[in-house]
Design a protein around this motif. Structure first.
Motif, mmCIF file in Angstrom:
data_model
loop_
_atom_site.group_PDB
_atom_site.id
_atom_site.type_symbol
_atom_site.label_atom_id
_atom_site.label_comp_id
_atom_site.label_asym_id
_atom_site.label_seq_id
_atom_site.Cartn_x
_atom_site.Cartn_y
_atom_site.Cartn_z
ATOM 1 N N SER A 1 31.906 27.141 30.147
ATOM 2 C CA SER A 1 31.810 27.721 31.488
ATOM 3 C C SER A 1 30.800 26.958 32.327
ATOM 4 C CB SER A 1 31.402 29.196 31.398
ATOM 5 O OG SER A 1 32.394 29.954 30.744
ATOM 6 N N GLU A 2 29.676 26.588 31.717
ATOM 7 C CA GLU A 2 28.650 25.843 32.435
ATOM 8 C C GLU A 2 29.153 24.454 32.822
ATOM 9 O OE1 GLU A 2 25.055 25.284 34.319
ATOM 10 O OE2 GLU A 2 25.905 27.112 33.437
ATOM 11 N N ARG B 1 31.410 24.887 35.804
ATOM 12 C CA ARG B 1 30.671 25.143 37.054
ATOM 13 C C ARG B 1 30.010 23.870 37.587
ATOM 14 N NH1 ARG B 1 29.409 30.189 34.603
ATOM 15 N NH2 ARG B 1 27.511 29.314 33.690
ATOM 16 N N ARG C 1 30.475 32.750 21.379
ATOM 17 C CA ARG C 1 29.783 33.003 22.639
ATOM 18 C C ARG C 1 29.111 31.730 23.157
ATOM 19 N NH1 ARG C 1 26.844 36.696 20.954
ATOM 20 N NH2 ARG C 1 27.943 38.534 21.693
ATOM 21 N N GLU C 2 28.471 30.992 22.277
ATOM 22 C CA GLU C 2 27.804 29.752 22.685
ATOM 23 C C GLU C 2 28.810 28.720 23.174
ATOM 24 O OE1 GLU C 2 25.549 28.512 19.325
ATOM 25 O OE2 GLU C 2 23.977 30.039 19.584
ATOM 26 N N GLY D 1 32.592 33.163 32.559
ATOM 27 C CA GLY D 1 31.536 33.351 31.565
ATOM 28 C C GLY D 1 31.431 34.782 31.086
ATOM 29 N N ASP D 2 32.561 35.480 31.009
ATOM 30 C CA ASP D 2 32.574 36.893 30.625
ATOM 31 C C ASP D 2 32.649 36.985 29.096
ATOM 32 O OD1 ASP D 2 33.022 39.579 30.218
ATOM 33 O OD2 ASP D 2 34.517 39.785 31.809
ATOM 34 N N SER D 3 31.485 36.976 28.450
ATOM 35 C CA SER D 3 31.454 36.946 26.992
ATOM 36 C C SER D 3 32.005 38.236 26.383
ATOM 37 C CB SER D 3 30.026 36.699 26.496
ATOM 38 O OG SER D 3 29.153 37.700 26.963
ATOM 39 N N MET E 1 31.749 29.335 24.526
ATOM 40 C CA MET E 1 32.280 29.778 25.807
ATOM 41 C C MET E 1 31.295 29.512 26.940
ATOM 42 S SD MET E 1 32.643 33.484 27.415
ATOM 43 C CE MET E 1 30.889 33.249 27.517
ATOM 44 N N LEU E 2 30.021 29.844 26.713
ATOM 45 C CA LEU E 2 29.014 29.635 27.750
ATOM 46 C C LEU E 2 28.854 28.157 28.076
ATOM 47 C CD1 LEU E 2 26.319 32.246 26.643
ATOM 48 C CD2 LEU E 2 27.946 32.416 28.536
#
Length: 285
Positions: free
Chosen positions: A219-220, A223, A212-213, A180-182, A215-216
């Protein structure tokens, strides 16, 4: 499916651009559209880049991905038919497959008024695989602004040290997604963001926020175990767009990075890289 070894190749067929009701320098937005009426399976490429895969279940496709791959000078279109349904109708005069390129001054729906060219596959003499190749020319005013075509180095042969630099870009991108390294991700996509800003006449902050949205969210999902990162061990280097772009692909020609969900569904993460001013950059996504 029928083997590619038996595909019948055609000579290059030039396409004349239709006269548009707007001047060349007003065409900022391009869209590709296709219709598959003949039960065909195959793929379509623009400048060596696969734009879409067609099949009887995907009878109509409309996409703007083509915007990224149009370039000044000669452009090539390859329609490769790999299989035909046994019960497909192939009567005389019947159009089996049709695709068209549309150019417009502002984002709009593709129609006859903004059509630049149309390719039709009509009668098929037999049910063997075949490939048709076409070409068309664009002036520098007729394509979206792109630093890629002005600055990317043409590389015919990629030595091992250069291959490692491209692979390093892939590893850095995977790491940014996983953690999550934006900041790292946006740095890697810096050239891409500038290109999309210039070509699509959009605000760079909007594009940055959208990346960014995305990617997050991915990543979520990773996880939480909803998707799994899958990275191919065997990587192939595919040269595209007059050897200006290198694509990393799997043995089957697909992406080397996938976010795999349950079943066959996955989210591809594409690696398109070019050497610009001596440095390798991600140039498309």
């Amino acid at each position: 499916a029928v083997s590619f070894v038996n595909i019948e190749w055609s000579a290059m067929n030039p396409i004349e651009l239709k006269v548009s009701d707007v001047s060349d320098d007003q065409l900022h937005f391009y869209r590709f559209q296709s219709r598959n009426w003949g039960g065909l399976h195959g793929r379509l490429f623009i400048n060596d880049v696969e734009i879409h895969e067609f099949s009887p279940t995907r009878s109509q496709v409309s996409c703007s991905d083509i915007q990224n791959w149009l370039m000044p000078g000669e452009n090539t279109v390859v329609v490769s038919v790999t299989e035909m349904d046994a019960n497909a109708e192939t009567g005389a005069g019947q159009c089996l497959y049709e695709c068209s390129l549309h150019g417009m001054p502002t984002p709009n729906l593709p129609d006859e008024s903004n059509c630049l060219w149309t390719i039709r596959l009509d009668d098929v003499q037999n049910r063997q695989p075949f490939t048709r190749t076409y070409s068309f020319g664009f002036t520098s005013l007729q394509v979206p602004t792109s630093r890629l075509w002005r600055k990317a180095e043409v590389i015919d042969l990629l030595p091992d040290p250069e291959k490692q630099r491209v692979l390093q870009l892939q590893d850095e991108l995977v790491s940014a997604f996983r953690h999550g390294d934006s900041a790292k991700l946006l740095k890697l996509y810096e050239f891409v963001v500038q290109e999309e800003t210039d070509m699509r006449k959009q605000d760079s902050h909007e594009i940055l926020e959208r990346i960014r949205e995305e990617m997050l969210a991915l990543s979520e999902m990773s996880r939480e175990g909803l998707v799994q990162f899958h990275q191919e061990k065997d990587v192939y280097f595919n040269h595209l767009a007059g050897n200006r772009v290198v694509q990393l692909c799997s043995e089957e020609g697909g992406p080397t990075i996938r976010l795999q969900a349950d079943g066959d569904e996955y989210i591809p993460i594409n690696i398109f890289a070019s050497r610009i001013d001596g440095q390798w950059n991600l140039v498309r996504r």
